[in-house]
Write a protein that holds these residues in place. Structure first.
Motif, PDB file in Angstrom:
ATOM      1  N   ALA A  83       0.792  -1.279  -0.013  1.00 41.88           N
ATOM      2  CA  ALA A  83       0.030  -0.181   0.064  1.00 41.88           C
ATOM      3  C   ALA A  83       0.711   1.302   0.035  1.00 41.88           C
ATOM      4  O   ALA A  83       0.337   2.240  -0.422  1.00 41.88           O
ATOM      5  CB  ALA A  83      -0.827  -0.018   1.298  1.00 41.88           C
ATOM      6  N   GLY A 127       3.674   1.467  -1.677  1.00 44.55           N
ATOM      7  CA  GLY A 127       4.210   1.666  -2.970  1.00 44.55           C
ATOM      8  C   GLY A 127       5.037   0.491  -3.147  1.00 44.55           C
ATOM      9  O   GLY A 127       5.708   0.629  -4.213  1.00 44.55           O
ATOM     10  N   ILE A 159      -0.263   7.694   3.628  1.00 42.69           N
ATOM     11  CA  ILE A 159      -1.247   6.889   2.845  1.00 42.69           C
ATOM     12  C   ILE A 159      -2.586   6.856   3.612  1.00 42.69           C
ATOM     13  O   ILE A 159      -2.557   6.674   4.816  1.00 42.69           O
ATOM     14  CB  ILE A 159      -1.010   5.791   2.138  1.00 42.69           C
ATOM     15  N   ASN A 160      -3.705   6.642   2.827  1.00 38.64           N
ATOM     16  CA  ASN A 160      -4.860   6.283   3.419  1.00 38.64           C
ATOM     17  C   ASN A 160      -5.137   4.760   3.446  1.00 38.64           C
ATOM     18  O   ASN A 160      -5.463   4.469   2.231  1.00 38.64           O
ATOM     19  CB  ASN A 160      -6.091   7.249   2.972  1.00 38.64           C
ATOM     20  N   PRO A 161      -5.207   3.886   4.395  1.00 40.45           N
ATOM     21  CA  PRO A 161      -5.476   2.800   4.321  1.00 40.45           C
ATOM     22  C   PRO A 161      -6.691   2.278   3.753  1.00 40.45           C
ATOM     23  O   PRO A 161      -7.110   1.053   3.267  1.00 40.45           O
ATOM     24  CB  PRO A 161      -5.008   2.025   5.674  1.00 40.45           C
ATOM     25  N   GLU A 186      -8.313   3.582   1.465  1.00 48.43           N
ATOM     26  CA  GLU A 186      -8.349   3.724  -0.047  1.00 48.43           C
ATOM     27  C   GLU A 186      -7.280   2.986  -0.829  1.00 48.43           C
ATOM     28  O   GLU A 186      -7.258   3.397  -2.081  1.00 48.43           O
ATOM     29  CB  GLU A 186      -8.545   5.392  -0.142  1.00 48.43           C
ATOM     30  N   THR A 187      -6.377   2.268  -0.124  1.00 47.52           N
ATOM     31  CA  THR A 187      -4.923   1.964  -1.107  1.00 47.52           C
ATOM     32  C   THR A 187      -4.892   0.617  -0.982  1.00 47.52           C
ATOM     33  O   THR A 187      -4.999  -0.205   0.128  1.00 47.52           O
ATOM     34  CB  THR A 187      -3.820   2.814  -0.221  1.00 47.52           C
ATOM     35  N   GLY A 188      -4.622   0.073  -2.100  1.00 50.01           N
ATOM     36  CA  GLY A 188      -4.192  -1.321  -2.169  1.00 50.01           C
ATOM     37  C   GLY A 188      -4.764  -2.317  -1.610  1.00 50.01           C
ATOM     38  O   GLY A 188      -6.180  -2.468  -1.356  1.00 50.01           O
ATOM     39  N   LYS A 245      -7.050  -1.920   1.903  1.00 54.10           N
ATOM     40  CA  LYS A 245      -8.346  -1.643   1.458  1.00 54.10           C
ATOM     41  C   LYS A 245      -9.134  -2.844   1.278  1.00 54.10           C
ATOM     42  O   LYS A 245     -10.401  -3.111   1.781  1.00 54.10           O
ATOM     43  CB  LYS A 245      -8.356  -0.715   0.236  1.00 54.10           C
ATOM     44  N   TYR A 277      -5.507   1.945   9.924  1.00 52.53           N
ATOM     45  CA  TYR A 277      -5.576   0.713   9.331  1.00 52.53           C
ATOM     46  C   TYR A 277      -6.421  -0.142  10.665  1.00 52.53           C
ATOM     47  O   TYR A 277      -7.445  -0.799  10.394  1.00 52.53           O
ATOM     48  CB  TYR A 277      -4.657   0.065   9.135  1.00 52.53           C
TER      49      TYR A 277
END
Length: 359
Positions: free
Chosen positions: A86, A88, A120-122, A124-126, A129, A193
């Motif tokens: 998440a 990157g 990051i925003n967990p 919305e990400t990878g 999410k 998260y």
């Protein structure tokens, strides 16, 4: 006593609740740590399971049915590269084995890259999410009768996935300030998260504190680096209404230090605590201080032993922790091997009924 309020045959949720509160349930609860192996029930690849939350949930539900509903807890856990992906990090998804962070292409390539890490925003990400979504599905499907938990890799573990553990350990000695700056970015993301998983229906969160063991680093180093950040995460989980549990499959895990900093209600582990040479010694010292989840050898129960040998080993652990006032859950010390035999996983559920029933 909580147990007196339960009916004769408990639900999986009631069994886990009883174990957490050191009340003897009707039988020893079972948590097979069945992650990748669940895909075999559907006949899908590991790469498919690791990237499709709906497939993961369906695999867990069908595995539960195959085991005659004999295990008592669910969790949505892809693998240990979820958080790093998440952020990157490039992840490799083998067809028939567990996904992992690409060791040849770390996100953090230089010391300066620690400081370039972005929050990051967990939600919305990878695959973070995916995990929140999958936890909600499991909670809706099973949460009324079975325990549903969440999972977060500890701050230093996530950083090791982004940098590579060997390089990170060198940086801890030579560039500690840079490592600390990255932990300041990672920890709030992990807090968000964990809260999102609790809001999705998880009753508690397991923090993987692999670094808090002799096979990874000294207790003093762990306390000076990860412990304050893991404590922030644990405190956030409790504030959100969730129980805090730990998973540590490293050799000689630091029970004393982790209990002091994180105050978990339960610890999943693969080896006796630091200072203990045998399981009997471990049970005598720690058995009544915290609920235990474990601690069968995953490779042996999944890949080597017969069903009879698995059941005998289950009996050994049930008997060893029998004097702990019920604070024990039968489980492997880490994930049941994704390519192991389903028959031996089923044997664990049978052993709990055969040897772990309380009359």
């Amino acid at each position: 006593m909580i147990v007196k309020q339960f009916k004769d045959e408990m639900t999986g949720l009631e069994r886990v609740m009883a174990a957490v509160t050191f009340q003897k349930p009707d039988r020893v609860p079972v948590v097979p740590q069945a992650i990748g192996i669940a895909r075999r029930v559907l006949g899908v690849s590991m790469s498919k399971l690791s990237q499709d939350p709906d497939v993961y949930v369906e695999a867990q539900l069908q595995l539960h049915k195959l085991c005659d509903y004999g295990f008592d807890s669910f969790a949505f856990v892809y693998d240990l590269s979820v958080e790093a992906e998440a952020f990157g990090q490039k992840v490799i998804y083998p067809l028939e084995s567990t996904a992992y962070a690409d060791p040849n292409n770390p996100l953090i390539k230089t010391v300066d890259d620690y400081r370039r890490l972005e929050r990051i925003n967990p939600r919305e990400t990878g695959r973070m999410k995916d995990t929140i979504y999958g936890t909600e599905r499991l909670a809706k499907a099973k949460g009324k009768e079975y325990s549903v938990g969440g999972f977060v890799y500890g701050p230093l573990g996530v950083l090791g996935q982004l940098r590579g553990h060997e390089r990170m350990f060198v940086d801890l000695m030579k560039n500690r300030d840079a490592v600390i700056e990255a932990l300041e970015i990672i920890t709030p993301v992990l807090e968000d998260y964990a809260v999102a998983q609790i809001e999705a229906g998880a009753g508690g969160i397991t923090i993987d504190t692999l670094c808090a063991s002799k096979t990874m680093m000294s207790a003093k180093l762990w306390e000076s680096i990860e412990a304050p950040y893991a404590k922030r995460l644990a405190d956030t989980i409790r504030k959100a209404g969730g129980a805090v549990m730990l998973h540590n499959c490293g050799g000689a895990p630091y029970f004393e230090e982790q209990m002091k900093w994180l105050e978990p209600v339960g610890i999943s582990h693969a080896y006796p605590a630091a200072g203990c040479k045998t399981w009997e010694e471990h049970a005598a010292i720690w058995g009544k201080k915290v609920m235990h989840i474990g601690a069968m050898d995953p490779s042996k129960i999944g890949m080597v032993w017969s069903e009879e040998q698995v059941m005998d080993n289950c009996r050994y652990f049930i008997d060893t922790f029998d004097g702990c006032n019920g604070g024990f859950i039968l489980a492997p010390g880490c994930e049941f091997p994704p390519n192991g035999t389903l028959l031996n996983l089923i044997a664990m559920c049978k052993a709990a009924k055969a040897y772990g029933t309380n009359k």
